[in-house]
Enzyme design. Structure first.
Site: not given
Ligand SMILES: *Cc1c(COP(=O)(O)O)cnc(C)c1O
Length: 422
Positions: A130, A207, A232-233, A382
């Site tokens: 990400f 992660d 939040y996912k 997606r």
């Molecule tokens: C959604 C996501 C994030 C989100 O990071 P925030 O700091 O909450 O904005 C980070 N890493 C991955 C791999 C994600 O999918």
């Protein structure tokens, strides 16, 4: 009934009727029954129980109990909910805590890991990670005079697991990867990569943002050192909900939080002038926990515990195999490409489809046919499957609508420059 025989709405409804977890959908707020929501991997739906829980926290705990509530559960909330998340990801009690955002937690744990490997120069990651993770690794490297080595994925879909293992050496301080990658949904074998890191004396930081609540994660089984993740996912904790971090129990005393705030102090209410870290996971906190957002995380996590992660994962695989079968049967001939792994063992809970007109198709899905997926450049649509509320009939209907958008060329009415966040 075989999957191949089930390409009708009636058959999809039968699959729903027979599935042991279908009833969990009713535990969520479904405001528009016609909307096909395929973005639970970006923002999970609102659990009904969360509405009541937040009302209680606001009216009684804040409104009536005021500051006394800190002593009546607020201080323990981050660890209490952490222990529940621990049960979803194969961690032990006392190893997971909620704090900050995923990005901030990644920063804290990356710097903590680098400080524990002072003589090693390299952080290893991949180009499927990400972007925020890459930015954080870059800034941690810049601050400490290290370098980030990004291993490329040959096909842009499957993680370069072998190349990563081959690149790990005695200069590697840290291997940091997304367990489930955000574009293709590829899932790494956590145990194999962690073992390769350990053989070379490096630490591994995972992660779990796209894994928690969607795939089976066994942090202890994989001997993982560190992890972060989003709530939040698939955990349905609400927009901007605090993230979680995991530090394996035996490492906690050896690692320092680089953002050494008072909530991670041994005794915050001593107001001592010098920092001394709290024992255990508490030391990885920095400032005051956001109680309202924390409270919103707990009911979604409890729903997953009630359903059972093994069951949730099994349903995610049933649903995504069904969607793949629909793709083969009805979409592959319309110019779509599969941008996710075929092997369910290496795939998370979303499926990415590429199409030359992907961006405009995505706009038409949202505006013309009430399907809400999301789009990730260059051409990925997606389709996120949230195992607790996505249904077989929704997937069937989503593919019908997707076909309509392409066959009737509905996407031609939309301007590719229009896309906002989805
Ligand atoms: C959604 C996501 C994030 C989100 O990071 P925030 O700091 O909450 O904005 C980070 N890493 C991955 C791999 C994600 O999918």
């Amino acid at each position: 009934m075989s999957v191949a025989a089930s390409f009708s709405l009636a058959a999809a409804r039968q699959l729903d009727a027979a599935d042991p977890l279908t009833a969990f959908r009713e535990r969520f707020v479904i405001d528009d029954p016609d909307l096909i929501y395929l973005d639970g991997n970006s923002l999970g739906r609102l659990p009904r129980a969360t509405v009541a829980r937040l009302d209680e926290v606001i009216q009684r705990e804040w409104g009536q109990r005021l500051v006394r509530s800190w002593g009546e559960g607020w201080f323990e909330a981050a660890g209490r909910i952490g222990d529940k998340i621990a049960r979803l990801v194969g961690a032990a009690e006392g190893e997971v805590i909620l704090a900050d955002s995923t990005s901030v937690n990644l920063y804290k744990l990356t710097l903590a890991a680098l400080a524990a490997r002072p003589d090693r120069q390299t952080i290893l990651t991949d180009d499927l990670n990400f972007p925020s993770d890459l930015y954080i690794l870059q800034s941690a490297a810049a601050l400490t005079g290290r370098r980030v080595r990004v291993i490329p994925a040959a096909d842009g879909i499957h993680g370069p697991a072998e190349a990563i293992c081959a690149a790990i050496n005695d200069d590697t301080a840290l291997v940091s990867l997304s367990h489930t990658v955000f574009k293709s949904g590829y899932v790494y074998d956590m145990a194999t990569i962690t073992a390769a890191a350990h053989r070379a004396g490096a630490l591994a930081l995972w992660d779990l943002s796209h894994s928690a609540g969607s795939v089976l994660v066994d942090l202890h089984g994989a001997a993982a050192d560190l992890a972060v993740g989003c709530t939040y996912k698939y955990l349905n904790g609400g927009p901007g909900a605090p993230a979680f971090l995991y530090v394996r129990g035996d490492l906690q005393g050896a690692l320092d939080n680089p953002i050494s705030g008072w909530i991670g102090q041994r005794d915050p209410f001593d107001f001592a002038l010098d920092y001394a870290p709290a024992a255990g996971r508490q030391r990885f906190l920095s400032g005051t926990p956001p109680i309202l957002s924390l409270a919103a995380v707990e009911p979604g996590v409890e729903l997953l515990l009630e359903a059972g992660m093994a069951e949730v994962r099994a349903r995610s695989v049933r649903l995504s195999e069904y969607l793949l079968a629909l793709y083969d049967e009805r979409l592959a001939s319309l110019g779509f490409r599969l941008n996710s792994p075929r092997d369910p063992a290496r795939r998370g809970s979303h499926i990415s489809l590429g199409h030359e007109e992907g961006l405009r198709i995505n706009l038409a899905l949202i505006r013309d046919v009430n399907v809400l997926p999301d789009f990730r450049r260059p051409d990925n649509i997606r389709l996120g499957i949230a195992p607790l509320y996505t249904t077989f009939s929704e997937l069937y209907e989503a593919v019908e609508r997707l076909r309509r958008v392409v066959v009737e060329r509905l996407y031609e009415r939309h301007d590719a420059a229009d896309l906002r966040v989805t």
